[in-house]
Design a protein around this motif. Structure first.
Motif, PDB file in Angstrom:
ATOM      1  N   PHE A   1      36.339  47.297  47.931  1.00  0.00           N
ATOM      2  CA  PHE A   1      37.779  47.093  48.064  1.00  0.00           C
ATOM      3  C   PHE A   1      38.545  48.398  47.823  1.00  0.00           C
ATOM      4  CE2 PHE A   1      41.792  45.983  45.906  1.00  0.00           C
ATOM      5  CZ  PHE A   1      42.404  45.271  46.927  1.00  0.00           C
TER       6      PHE A   1
ATOM      7  N   SER B   1      51.184  35.816  40.784  1.00  0.00           N
ATOM      8  CA  SER B   1      49.753  35.749  40.476  1.00  0.00           C
ATOM      9  C   SER B   1      49.528  35.369  39.023  1.00  0.00           C
ATOM     10  CB  SER B   1      49.093  37.115  40.736  1.00  0.00           C
ATOM     11  OG  SER B   1      49.237  37.468  42.080  1.00  0.00           O
ATOM     12  N   GLU B   2      50.607  35.104  38.329  1.00  0.00           N
ATOM     13  CA  GLU B   2      50.470  34.778  36.911  1.00  0.00           C
ATOM     14  C   GLU B   2      49.981  33.347  36.737  1.00  0.00           C
ATOM     15  OE1 GLU B   2      53.926  37.002  34.666  1.00  0.00           O
ATOM     16  OE2 GLU B   2      54.598  36.036  36.485  1.00  0.00           O
ATOM     17  N   SER B   3      49.487  33.088  35.552  1.00  0.00           N
ATOM     18  CA  SER B   3      49.007  31.737  35.302  1.00  0.00           C
ATOM     19  C   SER B   3      49.426  31.312  33.904  1.00  0.00           C
ATOM     20  CB  SER B   3      47.486  31.690  35.436  1.00  0.00           C
ATOM     21  OG  SER B   3      46.895  32.604  34.550  1.00  0.00           O
TER      22      SER B   3
ATOM     23  N   ALA C   1      37.051  34.708  44.822  1.00  0.00           N
ATOM     24  CA  ALA C   1      36.488  35.745  43.945  1.00  0.00           C
ATOM     25  C   ALA C   1      36.083  37.019  44.672  1.00  0.00           C
ATOM     26  CB  ALA C   1      35.287  35.172  43.188  1.00  0.00           C
ATOM     27  N   THR C   2      36.391  37.122  45.959  1.00  0.00           N
ATOM     28  CA  THR C   2      36.026  38.355  46.650  1.00  0.00           C
ATOM     29  C   THR C   2      37.274  39.204  46.870  1.00  0.00           C
ATOM     30  OG1 THR C   2      34.210  37.234  47.760  1.00  0.00           O
ATOM     31  CG2 THR C   2      34.915  39.334  48.694  1.00  0.00           C
ATOM     32  N   LEU C   3      37.319  40.339  46.181  1.00  0.00           N
ATOM     33  CA  LEU C   3      38.452  41.237  46.332  1.00  0.00           C
ATOM     34  C   LEU C   3      38.519  41.704  47.785  1.00  0.00           C
ATOM     35  CD1 LEU C   3      38.251  43.394  43.122  1.00  0.00           C
ATOM     36  CD2 LEU C   3      40.325  42.340  44.000  1.00  0.00           C
TER      37      LEU C   3
ATOM     38  N   GLU D   1      42.788  30.995  29.991  1.00  0.00           N
ATOM     39  CA  GLU D   1      43.450  31.448  31.216  1.00  0.00           C
ATOM     40  C   GLU D   1      42.378  32.062  32.087  1.00  0.00           C
ATOM     41  OE1 GLU D   1      46.620  33.981  30.029  1.00  0.00           O
ATOM     42  OE2 GLU D   1      47.942  32.306  29.649  1.00  0.00           O
TER      43      GLU D   1
ATOM     44  N   ASN E   1      46.481  34.744  44.313  1.00  0.00           N
ATOM     45  CA  ASN E   1      46.266  36.189  44.274  1.00  0.00           C
ATOM     46  C   ASN E   1      45.893  36.641  45.667  1.00  0.00           C
ATOM     47  OD1 ASN E   1      45.228  38.800  43.926  1.00  0.00           O
ATOM     48  ND2 ASN E   1      44.671  38.346  41.807  1.00  0.00           N
TER      49      ASN E   1
ATOM     50  N   HIS F   1      38.584  31.112  34.279  1.00  0.00           N
ATOM     51  CA  HIS F   1      37.514  30.136  34.334  1.00  0.00           C
ATOM     52  C   HIS F   1      36.278  30.620  33.626  1.00  0.00           C
ATOM     53  CE1 HIS F   1      38.443  26.654  36.727  1.00  0.00           C
ATOM     54  NE2 HIS F   1      39.359  27.413  37.273  1.00  0.00           N
TER      55      HIS F   1
ATOM     56  N   LEU G   1      44.822  39.247  46.747  1.00  0.00           N
ATOM     57  CA  LEU G   1      43.661  40.129  46.868  1.00  0.00           C
ATOM     58  C   LEU G   1      42.359  39.341  46.911  1.00  0.00           C
ATOM     59  CD1 LEU G   1      44.526  42.894  44.228  1.00  0.00           C
ATOM     60  CD2 LEU G   1      45.215  42.746  46.613  1.00  0.00           C
TER      61      LEU G   1
ATOM     62  N   ILE H   1      44.850  42.472  40.179  1.00  0.00           N
ATOM     63  CA  ILE H   1      43.517  41.858  40.158  1.00  0.00           C
ATOM     64  C   ILE H   1      43.525  40.623  39.280  1.00  0.00           C
ATOM     65  CG2 ILE H   1      41.183  42.159  39.243  1.00  0.00           C
ATOM     66  CD1 ILE H   1      41.221  44.987  40.292  1.00  0.00           C
ATOM     67  N   CYS H   2      44.212  40.751  38.158  1.00  0.00           N
ATOM     68  CA  CYS H   2      44.151  39.681  37.174  1.00  0.00           C
ATOM     69  C   CYS H   2      45.562  39.298  36.749  1.00  0.00           C
ATOM     70  CB  CYS H   2      43.342  40.159  35.973  1.00  0.00           C
ATOM     71  SG  CYS H   2      43.463  39.086  34.566  1.00  0.00           S
ATOM     72  N   GLY H   3      45.854  38.010  36.806  1.00  0.00           N
ATOM     73  CA  GLY H   3      47.180  37.543  36.436  1.00  0.00           C
ATOM     74  C   GLY H   3      47.397  37.474  34.937  1.00  0.00           C
ATOM     75  N   VAL H   4      46.359  37.763  34.164  1.00  0.00           N
ATOM     76  CA  VAL H   4      46.471  37.636  32.719  1.00  0.00           C
ATOM     77  C   VAL H   4      46.865  38.968  32.067  1.00  0.00           C
ATOM     78  CG1 VAL H   4      45.254  37.013  30.605  1.00  0.00           C
ATOM     79  CG2 VAL H   4      44.839  35.738  32.696  1.00  0.00           C
TER      80      VAL H   4
ATOM     81  N   GLU I   1      31.916  35.093  39.686  1.00  0.00           N
ATOM     82  CA  GLU I   1      31.905  36.535  39.924  1.00  0.00           C
ATOM     83  C   GLU I   1      33.152  36.964  40.680  1.00  0.00           C
ATOM     84  OE1 GLU I   1      29.104  37.674  42.862  1.00  0.00           O
ATOM     85  OE2 GLU I   1      29.049  35.723  43.784  1.00  0.00           O
ATOM     86  N   LEU I   2      33.658  38.099  40.314  1.00  0.00           N
ATOM     87  CA  LEU I   2      34.703  38.731  41.100  1.00  0.00           C
ATOM     88  C   LEU I   2      34.010  39.854  41.856  1.00  0.00           C
ATOM     89  CD1 LEU I   2      37.757  38.754  41.585  1.00  0.00           C
ATOM     90  CD2 LEU I   2      37.943  40.443  39.793  1.00  0.00           C
ATOM     91  N   ARG I   3      33.898  39.682  43.128  1.00  0.00           N
ATOM     92  CA  ARG I   3      33.067  40.602  43.907  1.00  0.00           C
ATOM     93  C   ARG I   3      33.905  41.666  44.588  1.00  0.00           C
ATOM     94  NH1 ARG I   3      31.086  35.262  44.943  1.00  0.00           N
ATOM     95  NH2 ARG I   3      32.914  35.052  46.258  1.00  0.00           N
TER      96      ARG I   3
ATOM     97  N   PRO J   1      35.663  22.935  33.137  1.00  0.00           N
ATOM     98  CA  PRO J   1      35.928  24.298  32.709  1.00  0.00           C
ATOM     99  C   PRO J   1      36.221  24.339  31.215  1.00  0.00           C
ATOM    100  CG  PRO J   1      37.911  23.316  33.576  1.00  0.00           C
ATOM    101  CD  PRO J   1      36.840  22.264  33.666  1.00  0.00           C
TER     102      PRO J   1
END
Lengths: 499, 171
Positions: free
Chosen positions: A50, B48-50, B130-132, A19, B19, A21, B21, A66-69, A43-45, A14
Motif C-alpha cells: 500500500f 473512521s472513528e469508532s 483488512a486489506t489496505l 475498540e 475506513n 476485534h 483504506l 489506518i486505525c480509527g482508535v 490480519e491487516l494486510r 468478539p
C-alpha cells in the motif's frame, strides 16, 4: 488429523468492549484441561504494498487513517519518520506543539480506556454479574457526575486537538521538520486551562482507583495473583535522563529483574526487535533479538517483552513530573519493582494520565510555545527514516525507505500490540490454565481470561500487516503432533536461511 | 433531545462509518459521499472513528441514519441489513463499528446527553475489511446503489414534520 478430533475449541468472539476485534481461543485436550490458548487477530494486510510508490510526505495523513482508535499516534510516528527521512530537526516551538497535542491525546485516550473499556473489569469488579459489567455498571459505581466529567473532559481535549492539529479523528498538523502552523496566544491559554483541569482529573481518577480498587483486598490479591503475572522484559521511550516520554527519546529496555538491558535510538530497532510468525496467527510476534526466541515463556532467557503503561513505568527510571512521580512511588511501593502483574496496567495507565496532564501543563505554560518559527524546511535528499512514539498502547514504529524523490520503496510498521503480542498470549494461556478446566466453562472464567487481555488495551485494527521490508522474520512450521519440522528464517539483510 | 418539535423535528443526519483504506470497509464512506451529492438537504458525516467517538455525532438531530459494514459470515457479501437502534441487541453480531453503538447510546442515556429519538442502521455484509488499499468485493460495491435508495426512502419519510415526535410516541 487426530489432533483436531480430540481438541475442543472454545471461542470468545468478539471480545466485548474492545475498540476493534480480537478473538481468544482456548484449546482443551482429551482430559478437558487447557492444551493451548492464544489470541487471534484479524490480519491487516498489505501495508508495505500500500505504501510503495506513494510520496513519503503523504504518509502522516494516510497512516492516521489506518486505525480509527489512535490516529494521532500514527500521524506522529509517521511525521517523525519523515523528520529522519529528510534529516531535519524541528525548531523548539515545532517540537513543543507536537508534544502538546500528543500529550493531550494521551490524556484523552487513557481516560477513555480506564473508565469505559477497562472500567467494567475493575471499577465494577471481576466478580460482578455479567449484566452489570458494562459501561452502565461503571457509571452506576462512579456516579453520573463522574461519568459526565469524563465525557466533558474528552470533548474538551478533542476540541483542543482539533484547534491545533486538524480534526481529532484525522490530524494534519505534522510536517517533516515541524508543524503546519504556529499556536496563537489565545490557543495556548485554552490549552493551559484544559491542562490544569486534566491534572485535577488525573488526581481525582487515581483517588477513585484507590477507593474502588486498592481498598478492596480481593482486587489487590487478584492483581498480584500468579495467573496474571509474567516476568518479562519491558520496553518504553525515555528522555536523556531515562525519564518516561511519550513523544521522543531513546527506546529503553529493562530485564525481568529491572536492570538496564538496552537503550537505542529508533533507527537501530532492527538490531533489537525481531519478529516471528506462528502457524496459527497472521500476527507477527516481536521478541528481543539479542535474547532470542525461546517460545511462549517468560524469564530472563526468553526474548518476550512488553510495552504499554506497565512496561513504560518499568522501563523508565522515573517520571519527569512531580505528582505523577509521587504516584509512581506509591505504585512501586505497593507492587514491587519492576511490576510484573498484567492487571496493574490499569493503575499504571492512570499514573501516565497524570503524567501526560502535568506535561501538557508544563508545555502550555511555556511562552516559547507561541514562537512563530515552527518548521525547518527540509533540503536534504531523502533515503531512509524511522520514527517512534509511545502510542497509548505502547511503542509504535514507522520505517520508510524512499528513492531520491521521496517516493516510498519499502515500508514497515511495528504497532504496539505486535510488541505485546507474545506476552498477551502468555497472559491468555496462563489465565486459561489457572481458571479454565474441564468442559464447564462459566462466563465468569471466560471473563477472567478476557481481563488479562484487556489490561493491555490492545488495538487490533492495525496489529498486523503484510510482509516486512527489512525486518527479520522467522517462520516456524510444525506438524500435527506439534513437532517442529522446518524453520525458514529471513534476517534483516534479506538473507534467507533454513534450519 | 430537548426539542423534537419545532426546528429540530425532521432534521436527519447520516453517518457513514468505515475506513476507505480497507477494502469493503470503505462502504459507509462511499455511501455517505454519494448521499451528500444526491440529497443536498441531508446533513452527512463520514468518519473512521469508532466506539465513544460516536457520541460526538448524536446531538442536534431527531433522526439519525448510520451506514456501516458488518461481518456475520452468515450471508453473502453485499447483503444489506436494516434495523433500528432499539433492536440492536437482536441485530446480527459482530458489527465492525456498530458493536459499540449500543453502549454509546447507553452512555448517552445514563448521562442525559441528548441523542436522536430514532436511529436507523443500514449495514452491508463485507467480505474483506483488512486489506489496505484492497478492492471492494463487487457485490459490496454494487450494494452502494441499494443503500442510496434506502437513504432516499428514509429521508422522504423522516423529513416530514413531526418525525421525532412520532418516533417518540412509538417507544
Amino acid at each position: 488429523m487426530a489432533e483436531t478430533l480430540t481438541t475442543r475449541r472454545i471461542t470468545i468472539d468478539p471480545i466485548t468492549r474492545l475498540e476493534g476485534h480480537g478473538r481468544i481461543e482456548i484449546f482443551l485436550n482429551e482430559d478437558g484441561a487447557v492444551d493451548r490458548a492464544y489470541f487471534q487477530v484479524p490480519e491487516l494486510r498489505g501495508f508495505e504494498k500500500f505504501a510503495q510508490g506513494r510520496p513519503a510526505e503523504d504518509m502522516p495523513q494516510i497512516t492516521s487513517r489506518i486505525c480509527g482508535v489512535c490516529p494521532t499516534a500514527h500521524h506522529m510516528a509517521s511525521t517523525k519518520a519523515l523528520d529522519a527521512l529528510y534529516q531535519v530537526e524541528p525548531p523548539p516551538a515545532g517540537k513543543k506543539i507536537r508534544e502538546l497535542i500528543y500529550t493531550t491525546f494521551m490524556v484523552e485516550d487513557h481516560a477513555l480506556h480506564f473508565y469505559f473499556l477497562g472500567g467494567p473489569d475493575f471499577i465494577v469488579g471481576p466478580q460482578a454479574p455479567a449484566a452489570e459489567r458494562n459501561v452502565l455498571g461503571v457509571i452506576a459505581k462512579v456516579g453520573i457526575e463522574t461519568g459526565k466529567k469524563v465525557i466533558a473532559m474528552r470533548r474538551k481535549l478533542r476540541e483542543l486537538i482539533a484547534l491545533a492539529g486538524g480534526k481529532a479523528g484525522h490530524p494534519v498538523f505534522g510536517l517533516p521538520g515541524g508543524v503546519a502552523r504556529p499556536l496563537s496566544e489565545e490557543d495556548r491559554r485554552k490549552f493551559q486551562g484544559a491542562a490544569a483541569e486534566a491534572v485535577e482529573f488525573g488526581l481525582f481518577s487515581l483517588e477513585a482507583f484507590r477507593r474502588l480498587v486498592l481498598a478492596n483486598s480481593d482486587y489487590v490479591e487478584l492483581i498480584r495473583s500468579d495467573a496474571f503475572t509474567h516476568r518479562t522484559y519491558y520496553m518504553g521511550l525515555v528522555d536523556e535522563q531515562n525519564r518516561l516520554n511519550f513523544y521522543d527519546g531513546s527506546i529503553r529496555v529493562v530485564t525481568p529483574e529491572g536492570k538496564p538491558f538496552a537503550s537505542f535510538t529508533a533507527d537501530r530497532y532492527v538490531d533489537y526487535i525481531a519478529e516471528r510468525v506462528e502457524p496459527w496467527s497472521y500476527m507477527k510476534f516481536c521478541f528481543l533479538k539479542p535474547v532470542g526466541w525461546k517460545g511462549f515463556t517468560d524469564g530472563p532467557d526468553s526474548g518476550v517483552y512488553a510495552v504499554a503503561p506497565l512496561a513504560r513505568l518499568n522501563a523508565a527510571e522515573k517520571l519527569a513530573t512531580p505528582l505523577a512521580q509521587q504516584a509512581a512511588e506509591e505504585y512501586f511501593a505497593t507492587l514491587g519493582r519492576p511490576v510484573h502483574h498484567t492487571l496493574a496496567n490499569h493503575w499504571a495507565r492512570l499514573i501516565e494520565l497524570l503524567y501526560a496532564a502535568e506535561r501538557m501543563k508544563e508545555l502550555a505554560d511555556d511562552p516559547g510555545l507561541t514562537d512563530p518559527n515552527v518548521r525547518t524546511v527540509p533540503t536534504a535528499t531523502p533515503r531512509e527514516g524511522v520514527g517512534v512514539v509511545e502510542a497509548p498502547r505502547g511503542t509504535l514504529i514507522h520505517h520508510y525507505v524512499t528513492d531520491s524523490r521521496g517516493i516510498i520503496q519499502k515500508a514497515n510498521m511495528i504497532v504496539a500490540t505486535q510488541n505485546n503480542a507474545a506476552r498477551i498470549s502468555l497472559s491468555v494461556e496462563k489465565a486459561a490454565r489457572a481458571l479454565v478446566s474441564g468442559t464447564n466453562v462459566s462466563e465468569g472464567l471466560l471473563n477472567m481470561v478476557e481481563m488479562s487481555f484487556r489490561a493491555y488495551d490492545p488495538c487490533l485494527g492495525c496489529a498486523t500487516h503484510s510482509l516486512p521490508g527489512s525486518m527479520p522474520l522467522w517462520i516456524e512450521v510444525r506438524n500435527a503432533g506439534g513437532e517442529r519440522v522446518a524453520v525458514l528464517r529471513r534476517d534483516s539483510d534479506g538473507s534467507i536461511r533454513r534450519e | 433531545m430537548e426539542a423534537s418539535a419545532g426546528s429540530e423535528a425532521g432534521r436527519v443526519r447520516l453517518i457513514g462509518l468505515g475506513n476507505e483504506l480497507l477494502a469493503d470497509d470503505a462502504f459507509g464512506i462511499l455511501v455517505a459521499r454519494e448521499a451528500a451529492r444526491r440529497f443536498p438537504g441531508l446533513e452527512v458525516v463520514e468518519t473512521s472513528e469508532s466506539g465513544l467517538a460516536l457520541l460526538d455525532y448524536l446531538s442536534g438531530v431527531s433522526c439519525l441514519l448510520i451506514v456501516d459494514t458488518i461481518q456475520t459470515g452468515k450471508a453473502e457479501p453485499g447483503t444489506l441489513y436494516s434495523f433500528d437502534a432499539a433492536d440492536l441487541r437482536a441485530a446480527p453480531a459482530g458489527a465492525l463499528h456498530g458493536a459499540g453503538l449500543r453502549e454509546v447510546l447507553d452512555v448517552a442515556d445514563a448521562l442525559g446527553i441528548g441523542r436522536p429519538d430514532l436511529i436507523r442502521i443500514l449495514a452491508v455484509e463485507a467480505a474483506d475489511c483488512a486489506t489496505l488499499g484492497g478492492p471492494m468485493h463487487p457485490a459490496v460495491e454494487s450494494a452502494v446503489a441499494a443503500a442510496l435508495d434506502w437513504i432516499g426512502a428514509q429521508v422522504a419519510t423522516l423529513t416530514r414534520p413531526g418525525c421525532g415526535r412520532r418516533a417518540r410516541s412509538l417507544r
